[in-house]
Design an enzyme around this catalytic site. Structure first.
Site, mmCIF file in Angstrom:
data_model
loop_
_atom_site.group_PDB
_atom_site.id
_atom_site.type_symbol
_atom_site.label_atom_id
_atom_site.label_comp_id
_atom_site.label_asym_id
_atom_site.label_seq_id
_atom_site.Cartn_x
_atom_site.Cartn_y
_atom_site.Cartn_z
ATOM 1 N N GLU A 1 0.850 -1.176 0.000
ATOM 2 C CA GLU A 1 0.000 0.000 0.000
ATOM 3 C C GLU A 1 0.899 1.243 0.000
ATOM 4 O OE1 GLU A 1 -1.472 0.442 3.854
ATOM 5 O OE2 GLU A 1 -2.651 2.239 3.431
ATOM 6 N N ASP B 1 -0.240 -1.139 6.269
ATOM 7 C CA ASP B 1 0.027 -0.594 7.600
ATOM 8 C C ASP B 1 -0.828 -1.258 8.660
ATOM 9 O OD1 ASP B 1 1.914 1.134 6.709
ATOM 10 O OD2 ASP B 1 0.498 2.779 6.353
ATOM 11 N N ASP C 1 -2.705 0.009 10.705
ATOM 12 C CA ASP C 1 -3.730 0.938 11.196
ATOM 13 C C ASP C 1 -5.060 0.674 10.491
ATOM 14 O OD1 ASP C 1 -3.350 1.822 8.660
ATOM 15 O OD2 ASP C 1 -2.514 3.773 9.197
ATOM 16 N N ASP D 1 -6.608 2.263 8.059
ATOM 17 C CA ASP D 1 -6.556 2.297 6.593
ATOM 18 C C ASP D 1 -5.945 1.020 6.048
ATOM 19 O OD1 ASP D 1 -7.721 4.722 6.462
ATOM 20 O OD2 ASP D 1 -5.844 5.858 6.341
#
Ligand code: 1YM
Length: 643
Positions: free
Chosen positions: A428, A501, A503, A505
């Site tokens: 990503e 990641d 997180d 997102d």
């Protein structure tokens, strides 16, 4: 008070050896000693209650998680028999809890007990894997109790009082020297019990988590059975008809129950169960269902001249577009096959399901012409879209044949061409992609950076997927096509690794990609080719000390403790929290996340993919409110994909 005599004869010595074997190789009996195996123990005990319900004697099951991760399961069935068992010379109840596979062998057979596979290994296995376990039985006006430690009887069955009513209660503490963790996940148990309640019409199952304040609890009882299940699965979707199509056939050797409801979505959502076990890999029952569905709709469409003589038959996939269905069969001696032993192999079941469906479904269509019309209109438009997709695909193929390189421009390929040793990282973001390109091992590792918002797969038919500029690189890089054309022997990389990641997102991208693989490249997941990279969350550093990377919060705590034992105080360390992959330089990314010698990766299972698909439905569905509710309530679930 009467006391049951307890003698150690030859039988009992064999018993102890049997349970010792369970403790030595727990994985063989419950699949694993991870949190999954731990939950499995609860299911084993609850399965006995469900069997009692199926036999017609139990209506109520209570499950509690007590503080300290003690599990308590209680039912209002007949109570496990207490009299001396002729073969073992001890009480039947003790026999059930100390003899391996006693359930089937000792007459406690509801007829649909599972042989082999992961399930149905019985109460004695749970007993063997518990620090302590206690059984209380109400039967024949008496209250009886017995207890065990690590599977060994410490108190044989004894009458400790009188009772009104009947039932069985089991409390146990799983053995922390066997299981990696004793932390039950409430959501996982709740979901399973909801499912069990759907599968057993009218059975009440409640769960309470008393470890938290306030207590978390739920109660399930569905008079509608599978109808309620399908309505639940479709609750956030737009439906083509009001109530599910319901089919039940109980007169034969293999009881069949099916519920079907069409939605306006483009995906196919079919869940199948055998003896209440989710057959993730499908099998003969699913095959029978699909064959009948295809045949009945085609016959109806021909009969009503909706399909003309010149028209081709609709394909199965056209008729399954937008379907939500649950199929449940009970099979006396199920044969389970496949990678995860969740594929039904009994060949006779195909025809049984097929004929149960044929009659009932054609009768339904005759009686409900408006529903038949709405569904067939959708099927026909699906078949047109399929044609369009085929043309689009041919265009892609022709284009590829002309171009020198069929690979996406952004792909940094590896030099080896042997799929077995090659892997592709789908990364990503551009900066992380850059670091990955520099940090990788060029011989075996390819990098495909992706950015921006993903296509909403839920709202797109296959033709759009082919032409989508975000997914096309993924399709071309993997090199094996999509959907019905997907050919696993053509994959260019043995490992397809999603690197995002840690997180929200990142979780979003992971969910999107997993859903895409689940819907359009399913064999890739079934075959175990999809992985999730696990970048670290923290770096601990100090002058003169090698950097330490921590992948979870628990990891971090553990490292602090270990360092403190070595005399390195927490406040002398510099702690970096990585917010994204982009914060790592190429060398760090290699060391922590990409080096096959050191990295941690998680292989994606079908269960992960199904979970992703469910989450995806919620995240991408048309309705905003359930999505907001879900994110607030279950943000943890999205992260759980990484477990
Ligand atoms: C909380 C766990 O185990 N309930 C339970 C188990 C049994 C019966 C009833 C039962 C079965 C039968 C006859 C039968 C079991 N009995 C046996 C065995 N709850 C829980 N409730 N009477 C009672 O199947 O014939 C095994 S399980 F073998 F002893 F019959």
């Amino acid at each position: 008070m009467e006391k049951y005599e307890h003698k150690y004869g030859a039988e009992q010595i064999q018993v102890l050896e049997g349970l010792e074997a369970v403790r030595k190789r727990p994985g063989m009996y419950i699949g694993s000693t991870s949190v999954r195996g731990l939950h499995h123990c609860v299911y084993e005990i609850v399965d006995n209650c469900v069997d009692e319900a199926l036999a017609g004697y139990c209506t109520d099951i209570k499950v509690e998680i007590e503080p300290g991760n003690i599990i308590s399961v209680e039912d209002n069935g007949r109570g496990i028999p207490v009299e001396i068992h002729p073969k073992t010379k001890i009480s039947t109840a003790e026999t059930v809890y100390t003899v391996l596979h006693a359930g089937g062998k000792f007459g406690g057979d509801s007829g649909y007990k599972v042989s082999g596979g992961l399930h149905g290994v019985g109460a004695s296995v749970v007993n063997a894997l518990s620090t302590w376990l206690e059984v209380t039985i109400k039967r024949d006006g008496g209250l009886y109790q017995m207890s065990f430690e690590k599977g060994k009887t410490v108190k044989p069955l004894e009458k400790i009082g009188d009772s009104k009513g009947t039932g069985t209660k089991v409390r146990f503490l799983a053995d922390d020297t066997i299981f990696e963790s004793l932390e039950y996940e409430y959501e996982v148990l709740e979901k399973r019990f909801r499912e069990m309640a759907f599968l057993t019409k009218g059975l009440k199952i409640s769960i309470e988590d008393k470890r938290v304040d306030p207590v978390q609890k739920a109660e399930f009882c569905f008079e509608g059975g599978l109808n309620s299940f399908v309505e639940y699965l479709n609750k956030n979707k737009e439906k083509l008809h009001k109530s599910p199509i319901y089919i039940e056939k109980n007169d034969g050797d293999v009881p069949v129950e099916i519920a079907i409801q069409y939605t306006t979505s483009y995906s196919e959502n079919i869940y199948s169960f055998v003896n209440n076990i989710n057959t993730i890999e499908g099998g003969t029952h699913l095959e029978g269902f699909k064959r009948s569905l295809t045949k009945v709709f085609n016959d109806y469409a021909r009969g009503k001249n909706i399909l003309k003589d010149k028209d081709q038959n609709l394909l199965g996939e056209d008729i399954r577009e937008g379907i939500t269905a649950v199929i449940s069969v009970k099979v006396k001696e199920p044969q389970f096959e496949g990678q995860t032993k969740t594929k039904l192999g009994n060949s006779e079941v195909t025809g049984i399901v097929q004929s149960a469906m044929n009659d009932a479904l054609s009768a339904y269509l005759e009686e409900n012409p408006a529903v038949a019309k709405a569904v067939l209109e959708k099927c026909i438009s699906a078949s047109r879209a399929r044609e369009a997709a085929r043309k689009a695909r041919e265009l892609v193929r022709r284009k590829s044949a002309l171009e020198t390189s069929t690979l996406p421009g952004k792909l940094a390929d590896c030099s080896s061409k042997n799929p077995e040793e090659c892997e592709v990282y789908i990364v990503e973001g551009d900066s992380a992609g850059g670091s990955a390109k520099q940090g990788r091992d060029r011989k075996y590792q390819a990098i495909l950076p992706l950015w921006g918002k993903m296509l909403n797969v839920e709202k797109s038919r296959a033709d759009k997927i082919y032409n989508n500029d975000k997914l096309q690189p993924v399709i071309l890089a993997v090199g094996a096509g999509i959907g019905a054309d997907f050919d696993i022997t053509k994959i260019r990389y043995g490992k397809v690794i999603i690197m995002a990641d840690a997180d929200v997102d990142g979780a979003h991208i992971r969910t999107l990609l997993l859903t895409f693989f689940f819907r359009y490249m399913r064999p890739l997941i079934e075959n175990g080719n999809v992985y999730l990279a696990q970048p670290p969350l923290y770096k601990l550093s100090k002058k003169g000390m090698d950097d330490i990377y921590c992948y979870t919060d628990e990891d971090l705590d553990k490292s602090f403790k270990e360092l403190e034992e070595k005399g390195i105080a927490r406040d002398t360390l510099s702690i970096q929290r990585y917010k994204g992959l982009g914060e790592m330089n190429p060398e760090q990314l290699w060391e922590t996340t990409m080096d096959p010698e050191r990295r941690i990766m998680v292989k994606v299972t079908m269960e992960d993919a199904i979970k992703a698909d469910e989450i995806f439905n919620l995240l991408m569905g048309d309705e905003v409110e359930p999505r907001r509710e879900f994110i607030e309530k279950n943000a943890k679930y999205v992260r759980n994909l990484d477990i």
